[in-house]
Design a protein around this motif. Sequence first.
Motif, short mmCIF file in Angstrom:
data_model
loop_
_atom_site.label_atom_id
_atom_site.label_comp_id
_atom_site.label_asym_id
_atom_site.label_seq_id
_atom_site.Cartn_x
_atom_site.Cartn_y
_atom_site.Cartn_z
N VAL A 186 6.82 -14.93 -40.65
CA VAL A 186 8.04 -15.51 -40.08
C VAL A 186 8.50 -14.69 -38.87
CG1 VAL A 186 10.45 -16.07 -40.53
CG2 VAL A 186 8.74 -16.51 -42.28
N SER A 187 8.34 -13.37 -38.93
CA SER A 187 8.71 -12.53 -37.78
C SER A 187 7.83 -12.84 -36.57
CB SER A 187 8.57 -11.05 -38.15
OG SER A 187 9.52 -10.67 -39.11
N ALA A 188 6.53 -13.04 -36.80
CA ALA A 188 5.63 -13.38 -35.70
C ALA A 188 6.04 -14.71 -35.08
CB ALA A 188 4.19 -13.45 -36.21
N ILE A 189 6.38 -15.69 -35.91
CA ILE A 189 6.86 -16.98 -35.39
C ILE A 189 8.15 -16.79 -34.62
CG2 ILE A 189 7.74 -19.25 -36.05
CD1 ILE A 189 5.83 -19.13 -38.46
N HIS A 190 9.05 -15.98 -35.16
CA HIS A 190 10.35 -15.75 -34.52
C HIS A 190 10.21 -15.16 -33.12
CE1 HIS A 190 14.47 -14.56 -33.87
NE2 HIS A 190 14.15 -13.27 -33.88
N PHE A 191 9.30 -14.20 -32.97
CA PHE A 191 9.16 -13.53 -31.67
C PHE A 191 8.22 -14.25 -30.72
CE2 PHE A 191 10.60 -9.76 -34.15
CZ PHE A 191 11.68 -9.43 -33.35
#
Length: 330
Positions: free
Chosen positions: A279-284
């Motif tokens: 989710v962090s990778a998607i967010h950034f």
Amino acid sequence: MVPSNLNKTSSVSHKDFRLLGFPEVTKFRPLLALPFSFIYTVILSANSVVMLVIALEESLHTPMYTLIFSLLAGNVVYTTAITPKMLLSLFGLNEISLAGCLAQIFTILTSIMAESITLLLMAVDRYLAISRPLHYQEIILKQLLVHSAINGLLRNCLVVLPVVILSSSVRYCRSNIINHFYCENMMLLGLGCQELRGEVIGLLVRTAITVCDIVIIFLSYLKILQTVLRIALGAARYKALHTCSTNLVVVVITYASGILISSFYMPGISTSYTTQNTVSAIHFLFPAIVNPFIYGIRMEEIKDNLQKWWRKKKNISWCTEAYNNGQAHK
């Protein structure tokens, strides 16, 4: 949060850490480098092309396109602060010093704060352009941009610097393993001897960056919608709604995953590290890869200049090829 060996404490205060991005897929982590390298290349290329068009085309030297330029520049900054180190960590080169961690945290949080201010300014810019068109240039240039720069500096001093200062003074005696692909501030503080303080500070920072800004931005667009429906008609209404809807799409994409990430750290919530990392990778990365395409396709002025630039490039290539063929026949 999934249980781990982080509850083990020692008398040593760690000054070097290891980034274990996607720790639950250890055997396949090197394979993740290929798609992430491709995504990072697209991010750099797409954002740079749109920024170059805005910089070179004088007709786009307006407050709105200046803000778009700033947004895309922020995309490049924070993805560059994250992705190269993430790619190295996927191949096992995952050591990072405390100073490096603090620098990464400062860059990421500062970029996120600047992005929030830019999105808010886009909303205010559209509101002023619609509600006060005769005084728009004077207000936006002489007052709003200057005040926003000052407010951005104050926000960084009040929110980002305390996190960095606190993180530099914490004793990290629990572990030196960060189960993430970057120095996530809440995970880093969670490695300190006083776990509760780290978690509370991290959660407060996330709340300040996401929830507060998102409320202000959506309230601004609600006011814009009311103003547009009241004073604009026909083509003018369509153009205003089209521009605002473009900005709203970017706002939703930017903050949706950010809210989800914040929920991971709420008391009683348990998620795997792989889920948090994904989710962090998607967010950034997802906003940074789609923003230039959204603005390039939906903003007519940018799209027209991109098409003009592409046609000019093709004509130059064709002329060069024809000249070389002529020289070869001679």
